[in-house]
Design a protein around this motif. Sequence first.
Motif, PDB file in Angstrom:
ATOM      1  N   SER A 253       0.820  -1.219   0.000  1.00  0.00           N
ATOM      2  CA  SER A 253       0.000   0.000   0.000  1.00  0.00           C
ATOM      3  C   SER A 253       0.849   1.262   0.000  1.00  0.00           C
ATOM      4  CB  SER A 253      -0.917   0.014   1.226  1.00  0.00           C
ATOM      5  OG  SER A 253      -0.160   0.149   2.430  1.00  0.00           O
ATOM      6  N   ALA A 254       2.139   1.152   0.288  1.00  0.00           N
ATOM      7  CA  ALA A 254       3.014   2.327   0.363  1.00  0.00           C
ATOM      8  C   ALA A 254       3.167   2.966  -1.018  1.00  0.00           C
ATOM      9  CB  ALA A 254       4.377   1.934   0.912  1.00  0.00           C
ATOM     10  N   PRO A 255       3.017   4.273  -1.136  1.00  0.00           N
ATOM     11  CA  PRO A 255       3.137   4.937  -2.439  1.00  0.00           C
ATOM     12  C   PRO A 255       4.446   4.625  -3.157  1.00  0.00           C
ATOM     13  CG  PRO A 255       2.196   6.438  -0.835  1.00  0.00           C
ATOM     14  CD  PRO A 255       2.617   5.212  -0.071  1.00  0.00           C
ATOM     15  N   ALA A 256       5.552   4.602  -2.420  1.00  0.00           N
ATOM     16  CA  ALA A 256       6.841   4.326  -3.068  1.00  0.00           C
ATOM     17  C   ALA A 256       6.877   2.903  -3.622  1.00  0.00           C
ATOM     18  CB  ALA A 256       7.981   4.538  -2.075  1.00  0.00           C
ATOM     19  N   ALA A 257       6.281   1.965  -2.896  1.00  0.00           N
ATOM     20  CA  ALA A 257       6.242   0.584  -3.378  1.00  0.00           C
ATOM     21  C   ALA A 257       5.397   0.473  -4.637  1.00  0.00           C
ATOM     22  CB  ALA A 257       5.700  -0.338  -2.295  1.00  0.00           C
ATOM     23  N   ARG A 258       4.274   1.148  -4.661  1.00  0.00           N
ATOM     24  CA  ARG A 258       3.397   1.084  -5.826  1.00  0.00           C
ATOM     25  C   ARG A 258       4.059   1.734  -7.038  1.00  0.00           C
ATOM     26  NH1 ARG A 258      -1.301  -1.023  -4.587  1.00  0.00           N
ATOM     27  NH2 ARG A 258      -2.355  -0.266  -6.470  1.00  0.00           N
ATOM     28  N   THR A 259       4.781   2.799  -6.802  1.00  0.00           N
ATOM     29  CA  THR A 259       5.502   3.437  -7.908  1.00  0.00           C
ATOM     30  C   THR A 259       6.554   2.487  -8.477  1.00  0.00           C
ATOM     31  OG1 THR A 259       5.149   5.661  -7.023  1.00  0.00           O
ATOM     32  CG2 THR A 259       7.002   5.362  -8.543  1.00  0.00           C
ATOM     33  N   ALA A 260       7.295   1.835  -7.600  1.00  0.00           N
ATOM     34  CA  ALA A 260       8.325   0.898  -8.048  1.00  0.00           C
ATOM     35  C   ALA A 260       7.705  -0.302  -8.760  1.00  0.00           C
ATOM     36  CB  ALA A 260       9.164   0.441  -6.860  1.00  0.00           C
ATOM     37  N   LEU A 261       6.583  -0.804  -8.256  1.00  0.00           N
ATOM     38  CA  LEU A 261       5.919  -1.927  -8.896  1.00  0.00           C
ATOM     39  C   LEU A 261       5.384  -1.542 -10.279  1.00  0.00           C
ATOM     40  CD1 LEU A 261       3.980  -3.401  -5.838  1.00  0.00           C
ATOM     41  CD2 LEU A 261       5.837  -4.530  -7.085  1.00  0.00           C
ATOM     42  N   ARG A 262       4.863  -0.326 -10.411  1.00  0.00           N
ATOM     43  CA  ARG A 262       4.371   0.130 -11.716  1.00  0.00           C
ATOM     44  C   ARG A 262       5.486   0.076 -12.758  1.00  0.00           C
ATOM     45  NH1 ARG A 262      -1.113   0.354 -12.638  1.00  0.00           N
ATOM     46  NH2 ARG A 262      -2.189   1.172 -10.809  1.00  0.00           N
ATOM     47  N   ARG A 263       6.691   0.335 -12.340  1.00  0.00           N
ATOM     48  CA  ARG A 263       7.820   0.335 -13.270  1.00  0.00           C
ATOM     49  C   ARG A 263       8.198  -1.078 -13.713  1.00  0.00           C
ATOM     50  NH1 ARG A 263      11.580   4.342 -13.590  1.00  0.00           N
ATOM     51  NH2 ARG A 263      13.324   3.087 -12.782  1.00  0.00           N
ATOM     52  N   LEU A 264       7.724  -2.068 -12.980  1.00  0.00           N
ATOM     53  CA  LEU A 264       7.977  -3.458 -13.353  1.00  0.00           C
ATOM     54  C   LEU A 264       6.844  -4.062 -14.186  1.00  0.00           C
ATOM     55  CD1 LEU A 264       9.356  -4.810  -9.962  1.00  0.00           C
ATOM     56  CD2 LEU A 264      10.687  -4.228 -11.990  1.00  0.00           C
ATOM     57  N   ALA A 265       5.735  -3.367 -14.305  1.00  0.00           N
ATOM     58  CA  ALA A 265       4.550  -3.896 -15.003  1.00  0.00           C
ATOM     59  C   ALA A 265       4.706  -3.689 -16.506  1.00  0.00           C
ATOM     60  CB  ALA A 265       3.291  -3.220 -14.472  1.00  0.00           C
ATOM     61  N   GLU A 266       5.571  -4.499 -17.107  1.00  0.00           N
ATOM     62  CA  GLU A 266       5.913  -4.349 -18.522  1.00  0.00           C
ATOM     63  C   GLU A 266       5.072  -5.314 -19.372  1.00  0.00           C
ATOM     64  OE1 GLU A 266       7.705  -6.830 -20.320  1.00  0.00           O
ATOM     65  OE2 GLU A 266       7.549  -8.155 -18.589  1.00  0.00           O
ATOM     66  N   PRO A 267       5.016  -5.119 -20.690  1.00  0.00           N
ATOM     67  CA  PRO A 267       4.045  -5.856 -21.514  1.00  0.00           C
ATOM     68  C   PRO A 267       4.488  -7.201 -22.046  1.00  0.00           C
ATOM     69  CG  PRO A 267       5.122  -4.174 -22.845  1.00  0.00           C
ATOM     70  CD  PRO A 267       5.626  -3.988 -21.431  1.00  0.00           C
ATOM     71  N   ARG A 268       5.757  -7.590 -21.912  1.00  0.00           N
ATOM     72  CA  ARG A 268       6.211  -8.815 -22.592  1.00  0.00           C
ATOM     73  C   ARG A 268       5.854 -10.079 -21.823  1.00  0.00           C
ATOM     74  NH1 ARG A 268      12.190  -8.675 -24.353  1.00  0.00           N
ATOM     75  NH2 ARG A 268      11.219  -7.324 -25.924  1.00  0.00           N
ATOM     76  N   PHE A 269       6.265 -10.151 -20.564  1.00  0.00           N
ATOM     77  CA  PHE A 269       6.131 -11.385 -19.799  1.00  0.00           C
ATOM     78  C   PHE A 269       5.005 -11.299 -18.783  1.00  0.00           C
ATOM     79  CE2 PHE A 269      10.801 -11.262 -20.753  1.00  0.00           C
ATOM     80  CZ  PHE A 269      10.788 -12.289 -21.695  1.00  0.00           C
ATOM     81  N   LEU A 270       4.501 -12.476 -18.398  1.00  0.00           N
ATOM     82  CA  LEU A 270       3.456 -12.555 -17.382  1.00  0.00           C
ATOM     83  C   LEU A 270       4.102 -12.474 -15.998  1.00  0.00           C
ATOM     84  CD1 LEU A 270       0.356 -13.024 -17.584  1.00  0.00           C
ATOM     85  CD2 LEU A 270       0.809 -15.434 -17.056  1.00  0.00           C
ATOM     86  N   HIS A 271       3.558 -11.617 -15.145  1.00  0.00           N
ATOM     87  CA  HIS A 271       4.111 -11.426 -13.807  1.00  0.00           C
ATOM     88  C   HIS A 271       3.031 -11.727 -12.761  1.00  0.00           C
ATOM     89  CE1 HIS A 271       7.737  -9.878 -15.566  1.00  0.00           C
ATOM     90  NE2 HIS A 271       7.086  -8.926 -16.193  1.00  0.00           N
ATOM     91  N   GLN A 272       2.772 -13.024 -12.567  1.00  0.00           N
ATOM     92  CA  GLN A 272       1.779 -13.446 -11.589  1.00  0.00           C
ATOM     93  C   GLN A 272       2.143 -12.865 -10.222  1.00  0.00           C
ATOM     94  OE1 GLN A 272       3.525 -15.285 -13.786  1.00  0.00           O
ATOM     95  NE2 GLN A 272       2.575 -17.286 -14.167  1.00  0.00           N
ATOM     96  N   THR A 273       1.127 -12.441  -9.478  1.00  0.00           N
ATOM     97  CA  THR A 273       1.342 -11.767  -8.198  1.00  0.00           C
ATOM     98  C   THR A 273       0.481 -12.425  -7.128  1.00  0.00           C
ATOM     99  OG1 THR A 273       1.757  -9.698  -9.402  1.00  0.00           O
ATOM    100  CG2 THR A 273       1.356  -9.524  -7.035  1.00  0.00           C
ATOM    101  N   ARG A 274       1.093 -12.658  -5.964  1.00  0.00           N
ATOM    102  CA  ARG A 274       0.412 -13.349  -4.878  1.00  0.00           C
ATOM    103  C   ARG A 274       0.596 -12.574  -3.573  1.00  0.00           C
ATOM    104  NH1 ARG A 274      -1.087 -15.505  -8.886  1.00  0.00           N
ATOM    105  NH2 ARG A 274      -1.029 -17.734  -9.435  1.00  0.00           N
ATOM    106  N   THR A 275      -0.337 -12.784  -2.648  1.00  0.00           N
ATOM    107  CA  THR A 275      -0.218 -12.222  -1.310  1.00  0.00           C
ATOM    108  C   THR A 275      -0.644 -13.266  -0.287  1.00  0.00           C
ATOM    109  OG1 THR A 275      -0.794 -10.340   0.128  1.00  0.00           O
ATOM    110  CG2 THR A 275      -2.561 -11.245  -1.236  1.00  0.00           C
ATOM    111  N   ALA A 276      -0.113 -13.145   0.915  1.00  0.00           N
ATOM    112  CA  ALA A 276      -0.481 -14.047   2.009  1.00  0.00           C
ATOM    113  C   ALA A 276      -0.143 -13.361   3.317  1.00  0.00           C
ATOM    114  CB  ALA A 276       0.264 -15.380   1.910  1.00  0.00           C
TER     115      ALA A 276
END
Length: 406
Positions: A253-276
Amino acid sequence: MRFRHPDGTAVHLGYCSNVHQAEDLDGVLAQLATHAEPVRERLGVDRLGIGLWLARDVVRQLVAEPGELRRLRDELAARGLETVTLNAFPYAGFHREVVKKDVYLPDWADEARLSHTLDCARVLTALLPDDAERGSVSTLPLAWRTPWPADRADTARRALDRLTAGLAAIESETGRRVRVGFEPEPGCVVETTAQAVRELRGLDPERLGVCLDACHLAVQFEEPGAALRRLAEAGLPVVKLQASCAIEATDPSAPAARTALRRLAEPRFLHQTRTAAVQEVQEAQEAQETQAVQEVWEASEVRGVDDLPDALDGGLPTDTGPWRVHFHAPLHADPEPPLRTTADQLSRVLAGLLGGASADCDHIEVETYTWSVLPEPPTDLPGGIAAELAWARARLTGLGLKEEHQ
């Protein structure tokens, strides 16, 4: 690179060439000159392992033209490289602009997958060093989970029986043994070690087993010790380890984390995401309560979405625990803060497989295929790969393995 386990087992370490883009034999040979040999020179070793990814057309050519296969073997030897494993998971087009779920095609209900895998095994028998005990080929975990009706599942199971017979025939013809490892991956028919046991138990362990990808294991929030015990108790050998790290956002939920994650959300490969919810797990780990760790992990609910943009757009909660992302991060480097990698999880997998009295895996392949889609791709790719291998080498020698030199 080779290491000797205290029990006498030769353990092979290399990196996977699916990080490089090549769909023909000339391209593969060029990779060896422009990337693999420079990696070996950066490490200061006289022999470097390279796990080859060969697209379907390349494999067909090598099977049909023995002279070209000899040319590849000679080029490997001339550059101080050796191959004991092939990555047969991607079939073709692995560096197209958009790959996503196409990487799971053809699946194990398709005759083309069986044919390709056996052809890879044939090619590998000709590339194996003379003193290598065996080879390995990694493949997808049957299929993407949908659609997977009962008739396709039955077809796939029959294909595995034919795969076993085909590998036995290849060994009879060549005198070289090749094992195939199915690689659990988030979102697939087999995404966890528990599902691997369910779907693969009873297969011939001399021919078939699991390719354990440490990134995938971490994304599914599997505790390494429990996962390895589960496979061992089911008689499923770890044919090959993909040494890899996932990305973790401790507080998504941290803004800096979301900004960094957005930079990894690229179009070539599938990036499955999980939480627990893992707070109780962390507390048990800190107290070194092994049984408690296993019980908490197995009781925790893992929730997920198929791609990182889906998570960022509200598909995953941000207040129940950390997110882990199927984005193969360099082993040795920290990602953009406040993100981190699951390198500690990889270290525990290595310790579980190789830190005991016996070596429970002898093929280790660094598989960071995502260098080109990092927010800041490297200007010195051979240097980055060499640094990853140096990281892995340090962990192996720290476990008591001795590096061997020619």
